[in-house]
Motif scaffolding. Structure first.
Motif, PDB file in Angstrom:
ATOM      1  N   LEU A 153       0.810  -1.210   0.000  1.00 40.57           N
ATOM      2  CA  LEU A 153       0.000   0.000   0.000  1.00 40.57           C
ATOM      3  C   LEU A 153       0.845   1.262   0.000  1.00 40.57           C
ATOM      4  CD1 LEU A 153      -2.634  -1.147   2.632  1.00 40.57           C
ATOM      5  CD2 LEU A 153      -3.128  -0.637   0.239  1.00 40.57           C
ATOM      6  N   LYS A 154       0.503   2.190  -0.905  1.00 41.27           N
ATOM      7  CA  LYS A 154       1.122   3.510  -0.858  1.00 41.27           C
ATOM      8  C   LYS A 154       0.084   4.476  -0.316  1.00 41.27           C
ATOM      9  CE  LYS A 154       4.409   2.534  -4.490  1.00 41.27           C
ATOM     10  NZ  LYS A 154       3.899   1.800  -5.662  1.00 41.27           N
ATOM     11  N   LYS A 155      -0.942   4.745  -1.143  1.00 34.94           N
ATOM     12  CA  LYS A 155      -2.071   5.533  -0.617  1.00 34.94           C
ATOM     13  C   LYS A 155      -3.067   4.517  -0.036  1.00 34.94           C
ATOM     14  CE  LYS A 155      -4.651   9.647  -1.918  1.00 34.94           C
ATOM     15  NZ  LYS A 155      -6.078   9.396  -1.836  1.00 34.94           N
ATOM     16  N   ILE A 156      -3.467   4.757   1.190  1.00 32.97           N
ATOM     17  CA  ILE A 156      -4.261   3.741   1.885  1.00 32.97           C
ATOM     18  C   ILE A 156      -5.732   4.125   2.032  1.00 32.97           C
ATOM     19  CG2 ILE A 156      -4.469   2.396   4.026  1.00 32.97           C
ATOM     20  CD1 ILE A 156      -1.493   3.044   4.525  1.00 32.97           C
ATOM     21  N   HIS A 157      -6.611   3.237   1.608  1.00 35.08           N
ATOM     22  CA  HIS A 157      -8.043   3.428   1.846  1.00 35.08           C
ATOM     23  C   HIS A 157      -8.529   2.434   2.891  1.00 35.08           C
ATOM     24  CE1 HIS A 157      -9.419   5.720  -2.018  1.00 35.08           C
ATOM     25  NE2 HIS A 157      -8.318   6.221  -1.490  1.00 35.08           N
ATOM     26  N   VAL A 158      -9.446   2.900   3.744  1.00 35.89           N
ATOM     27  CA  VAL A 158     -10.083   1.985   4.687  1.00 35.89           C
ATOM     28  C   VAL A 158     -11.404   1.563   4.059  1.00 35.89           C
ATOM     29  CG1 VAL A 158     -10.976   1.704   7.026  1.00 35.89           C
ATOM     30  CG2 VAL A 158      -9.041   3.230   6.607  1.00 35.89           C
ATOM     31  N   ASP A 159     -11.594   0.261   3.908  1.00 32.01           N
ATOM     32  CA  ASP A 159     -12.763  -0.219   3.173  1.00 32.01           C
ATOM     33  C   ASP A 159     -13.671  -1.060   4.067  1.00 32.01           C
ATOM     34  OD1 ASP A 159     -14.199  -0.805   0.642  1.00 32.01           O
ATOM     35  OD2 ASP A 159     -13.563  -2.856   1.090  1.00 32.01           O
ATOM     36  N   HIS A 160     -14.979  -0.812   3.942  1.00 23.08           N
ATOM     37  CA  HIS A 160     -15.948  -1.686   4.610  1.00 23.08           C
ATOM     38  C   HIS A 160     -16.043  -2.964   3.778  1.00 23.08           C
ATOM     39  CE1 HIS A 160     -17.326   2.188   6.233  1.00 23.08           C
ATOM     40  NE2 HIS A 160     -17.808   1.491   7.228  1.00 23.08           N
ATOM     41  N   PHE A 161     -15.638  -4.086   4.336  1.00 24.93           N
ATOM     42  CA  PHE A 161     -15.686  -5.342   3.576  1.00 24.93           C
ATOM     43  C   PHE A 161     -17.138  -5.649   3.196  1.00 24.93           C
ATOM     44  CE2 PHE A 161     -15.909  -9.986   3.245  1.00 24.93           C
ATOM     45  CZ  PHE A 161     -15.029 -10.152   2.194  1.00 24.93           C
ATOM     46  N   ILE A 162     -18.020  -5.644   4.169  1.00 23.51           N
ATOM     47  CA  ILE A 162     -19.459  -5.711   3.868  1.00 23.51           C
ATOM     48  C   ILE A 162     -19.916  -4.256   3.757  1.00 23.51           C
ATOM     49  CG2 ILE A 162     -21.752  -6.435   4.682  1.00 23.51           C
ATOM     50  CD1 ILE A 162     -20.273  -8.531   6.419  1.00 23.51           C
ATOM     51  N   PRO A 163     -20.503  -3.866   2.628  1.00 24.97           N
ATOM     52  CA  PRO A 163     -20.816  -2.441   2.421  1.00 24.97           C
ATOM     53  C   PRO A 163     -21.576  -1.812   3.585  1.00 24.97           C
ATOM     54  CG  PRO A 163     -21.258  -3.679   0.450  1.00 24.97           C
ATOM     55  CD  PRO A 163     -20.925  -4.689   1.504  1.00 24.97           C
ATOM     56  N   TRP A 164     -21.235  -0.569   3.835  1.00 25.17           N
ATOM     57  CA  TRP A 164     -21.830   0.152   4.952  1.00 25.17           C
ATOM     58  C   TRP A 164     -23.351   0.179   4.856  1.00 25.17           C
ATOM     59  CZ3 TRP A 164     -24.743   4.513   6.034  1.00 25.17           C
ATOM     60  CH2 TRP A 164     -24.683   4.966   7.357  1.00 25.17           C
ATOM     61  N   SER A 165     -23.882   0.251   3.633  1.00 23.27           N
ATOM     62  CA  SER A 165     -25.333   0.356   3.494  1.00 23.27           C
ATOM     63  C   SER A 165     -26.058  -0.900   3.981  1.00 23.27           C
ATOM     64  CB  SER A 165     -25.721   0.664   2.056  1.00 23.27           C
ATOM     65  OG  SER A 165     -25.226  -0.314   1.196  1.00 23.27           O
ATOM     66  N   TYR A 166     -25.326  -2.013   4.071  1.00 22.23           N
ATOM     67  CA  TYR A 166     -25.963  -3.223   4.591  1.00 22.23           C
ATOM     68  C   TYR A 166     -25.832  -3.340   6.099  1.00 22.23           C
ATOM     69  CZ  TYR A 166     -26.348  -4.938  -0.141  1.00 22.23           C
ATOM     70  OH  TYR A 166     -26.676  -5.073  -1.452  1.00 22.23           O
ATOM     71  N   ILE A 167     -24.696  -2.930   6.596  1.00 16.65           N
ATOM     72  CA  ILE A 167     -24.412  -3.204   8.000  1.00 16.65           C
ATOM     73  C   ILE A 167     -24.628  -1.975   8.881  1.00 16.65           C
ATOM     74  CG2 ILE A 167     -21.934  -2.839   7.642  1.00 16.65           C
ATOM     75  CD1 ILE A 167     -21.507  -5.196   9.578  1.00 16.65           C
ATOM     76  N   GLN A 168     -24.434  -0.785   8.278  1.00 19.32           N
ATOM     77  CA  GLN A 168     -24.674   0.467   8.982  1.00 19.32           C
ATOM     78  C   GLN A 168     -24.048   0.567  10.350  1.00 19.32           C
ATOM     79  OE1 GLN A 168     -28.704   1.603   8.673  1.00 19.32           O
ATOM     80  NE2 GLN A 168     -28.487   1.851   6.482  1.00 19.32           N
ATOM     81  N   ASN A 169     -22.859   0.107  10.409  1.00 18.15           N
ATOM     82  CA  ASN A 169     -22.168   0.232  11.668  1.00 18.15           C
ATOM     83  C   ASN A 169     -20.674   0.194  11.364  1.00 18.15           C
ATOM     84  OD1 ASN A 169     -21.750   0.435  14.360  1.00 18.15           O
ATOM     85  ND2 ASN A 169     -23.062  -1.301  14.887  1.00 18.15           N
ATOM     86  N   ASP A 170     -19.923   1.003  12.079  1.00 14.64           N
ATOM     87  CA  ASP A 170     -18.482   0.981  11.891  1.00 14.64           C
ATOM     88  C   ASP A 170     -17.863   0.085  12.955  1.00 14.64           C
ATOM     89  OD1 ASP A 170     -18.588   2.630   9.697  1.00 14.64           O
ATOM     90  OD2 ASP A 170     -18.377   4.461  10.873  1.00 14.64           O
TER      91      ASP A 170
END
Ligand SMILES: [Zn+2]
Length: 188
Positions: A153-170
């Protein structure tokens, strides 16, 4: 989208929005995000005036005042602690049931064009928190490659593995680090 149970009569919030749009000559296709900071603030204040009159107290008597209390003058609502625990615990179920019923309701009073991607619209609840703290934690535990393509990784993104719209929780278990390319190529 229209959220009142009539096709012809405008709700108070709609009237406020339209008045504001005309006053400031705002293009019709704009969304809230296009507005400048001061305009956003002005609009929130106007809408809040309406909410104070019609929304704060809406559910108060439905539950005999047991779920929350409110004060219009001081502009607060206060949820009874035991209900905060309840809402937290059953958040996902309550959200699904509410969104399902809301979608059925909205279908009746909106054009099919506006109904496109309805669940994305009703699930857009609030701005998400910054994910920076999760990045720090994951890096600390040695995740230094993109979860998907395994490149360093150079530029790093934090990704919701299960999309946020399904789980709605961080929640930490649902986060992975990815390169910008993998993150943007993955949609819901
Ligand atoms: Zn990648």
């Amino acid at each position: 989208m229209r959220q009142v149970n009539t096709k012809t009569v405008e709700s108070s919030v709609e009237k406020v929005l339209k008045k504001f749009q005309v006053k400031h000559n705002i293009p019709l296709e704009w969304s809230f995000e296009n507005l400048s900071g001061s305009l956003k603030e002005e609009l929130c204040k106007s809408v809040n005036q309406v909410y104070k009159n019609y929304v704060y107290g809406s559910f108060y008597s439905s539950f005999n005042g047991t779920v929350y209390s409110f004060n219009k003058k001081e502009e607060w609502i206060k949820i009874v602690p035991v209900y905060i625990v309840f809402f937290e615990k059953y958040k996902r179920i309550l959200m699904n049931v509410t969104n399902y019923q809301l979608s059925i309701f909205l279908e009746k009073y909106n054009s099919s064009e506006l109904m496109q991607n309805i669940l994305n619209k009703v699930e857009f609840i609030s701005a998400r928190h910054s994910l920076k703290e999760f990045k720090e934690i994951l890096l600390q535990f040695g995740q230094d490659k993109c979860f998907y393509c395994h490149k360093t990784l150079k530029k790093i993104h934090v990704d919701h593995f299960i999309p946020w719209s399904y789980i709605q929780n961080d929640v930490l278990w649902n986060f992975v680090l990815s390169c910008p390319r993998c993150n943007s190529s993955k949609n819901n």
